[in-house]
Write a protein that holds these residues in place. Sequence first.
Motif, PDB file in Angstrom:
ATOM      1  N   MET A  45       0.850  -1.181   0.000  1.00  0.00           N
ATOM      2  CA  MET A  45       0.000   0.000   0.000  1.00  0.00           C
ATOM      3  C   MET A  45       0.894   1.243   0.000  1.00  0.00           C
ATOM      4  N   PRO A  46       0.650   2.193  -0.920  1.00  0.00           N
ATOM      5  CA  PRO A  46       1.484   3.394  -0.991  1.00  0.00           C
ATOM      6  C   PRO A  46       1.309   4.284   0.238  1.00  0.00           C
ATOM      7  N   ILE A  47       2.380   4.991   0.556  1.00  0.00           N
ATOM      8  CA  ILE A  47       2.360   5.913   1.694  1.00  0.00           C
ATOM      9  C   ILE A  47       1.738   7.226   1.219  1.00  0.00           C
ATOM     10  N   PRO A  48       0.749   7.746   1.956  1.00  0.00           N
ATOM     11  CA  PRO A  48       0.117   9.005   1.536  1.00  0.00           C
ATOM     12  C   PRO A  48       1.126  10.151   1.509  1.00  0.00           C
ATOM     13  N   GLU A  49       1.053  10.968   0.461  1.00  0.00           N
ATOM     14  CA  GLU A  49       1.946  12.127   0.326  1.00  0.00           C
ATOM     15  C   GLU A  49       1.841  13.061   1.530  1.00  0.00           C
ATOM     16  N   ALA A  50       0.645  13.183   2.093  1.00  0.00           N
ATOM     17  CA  ALA A  50       0.451  14.056   3.253  1.00  0.00           C
ATOM     18  C   ALA A  50       1.286  13.571   4.442  1.00  0.00           C
ATOM     19  N   THR A  51       1.409  12.273   4.608  1.00  0.00           N
ATOM     20  CA  THR A  51       2.215  11.704   5.696  1.00  0.00           C
ATOM     21  C   THR A  51       3.689  12.013   5.476  1.00  0.00           C
ATOM     22  N   ILE A  52       4.146  11.829   4.264  1.00  0.00           N
ATOM     23  CA  ILE A  52       5.550  12.108   3.941  1.00  0.00           C
ATOM     24  C   ILE A  52       5.848  13.586   4.165  1.00  0.00           C
ATOM     25  N   ARG A  53       4.973  14.450   3.675  1.00  0.00           N
ATOM     26  CA  ARG A  53       5.150  15.893   3.827  1.00  0.00           C
ATOM     27  C   ARG A  53       5.179  16.287   5.308  1.00  0.00           C
ATOM     28  N   GLU A  54       4.278  15.700   6.101  1.00  0.00           N
ATOM     29  CA  GLU A  54       4.216  16.017   7.535  1.00  0.00           C
ATOM     30  C   GLU A  54       5.518  15.640   8.245  1.00  0.00           C
ATOM     31  N   VAL A  55       6.055  14.473   7.935  1.00  0.00           N
ATOM     32  CA  VAL A  55       7.306  14.040   8.560  1.00  0.00           C
ATOM     33  C   VAL A  55       8.441  14.981   8.168  1.00  0.00           C
ATOM     34  N   LYS A  56       8.530  15.320   6.899  1.00  0.00           N
ATOM     35  CA  LYS A  56       9.582  16.224   6.435  1.00  0.00           C
ATOM     36  C   LYS A  56       9.490  17.586   7.117  1.00  0.00           C
ATOM     37  N   GLU A  57       8.272  18.089   7.290  1.00  0.00           N
ATOM     38  CA  GLU A  57       8.070  19.417   7.862  1.00  0.00           C
ATOM     39  C   GLU A  57       8.251  19.456   9.377  1.00  0.00           C
ATOM     40  N   THR A  58       8.004  18.352  10.053  1.00  0.00           N
ATOM     41  CA  THR A  58       8.052  18.369  11.516  1.00  0.00           C
ATOM     42  C   THR A  58       9.317  17.745  12.108  1.00  0.00           C
ATOM     43  N   ALA A  59      10.071  17.006  11.322  1.00  0.00           N
ATOM     44  CA  ALA A  59      11.288  16.366  11.836  1.00  0.00           C
ATOM     45  C   ALA A  59      12.325  17.428  12.208  1.00  0.00           C
ATOM     46  N   ASP A  60      12.969  17.245  13.335  1.00  0.00           N
ATOM     47  CA  ASP A  60      14.015  18.154  13.808  1.00  0.00           C
ATOM     48  C   ASP A  60      15.358  17.627  13.319  1.00  0.00           C
ATOM     49  N   LEU A  61      15.820  18.159  12.196  1.00  0.00           N
ATOM     50  CA  LEU A  61      17.046  17.673  11.576  1.00  0.00           C
ATOM     51  C   LEU A  61      18.259  17.874  12.476  1.00  0.00           C
ATOM     52  N   LEU A  62      18.305  18.991  13.204  1.00  0.00           N
ATOM     53  CA  LEU A  62      19.433  19.224  14.121  1.00  0.00           C
ATOM     54  C   LEU A  62      19.460  18.177  15.221  1.00  0.00           C
TER      55      LEU A  62
END
Length: 87
Positions: A1-18
């Motif tokens: 089952m494909p991962i929803p684009e909204a989920t991917i976008r949310e992780v990218k936007e909320t992940a603390d890269l530092l």
Amino acid sequence: MPIPEATIREVKETADLLALFNQYGFKLEKRGAEYFTRCRWHQDDTPSLCVTPAKGLFHCFGCGVKGNAIQFIQKMEGLSFPAALDK
């Protein structure tokens, strides 16, 4: 089952890269709005890996490795995209 684009976008936007870089033991040096560290994917005598928290991206000027938080986890742990996304 494909991962929803909204989920991917949310992780990218909320992940603390530092926080991720710190968790893996990178020593970050602040320069303006960016942070620099030595790259672990090539022989690096001076910090050439740039982390830009505002954009959620990293890029090494020495070897060209780049990406976002998900790709960082993939690279550090050798995981597939879905496994890195879950982590």
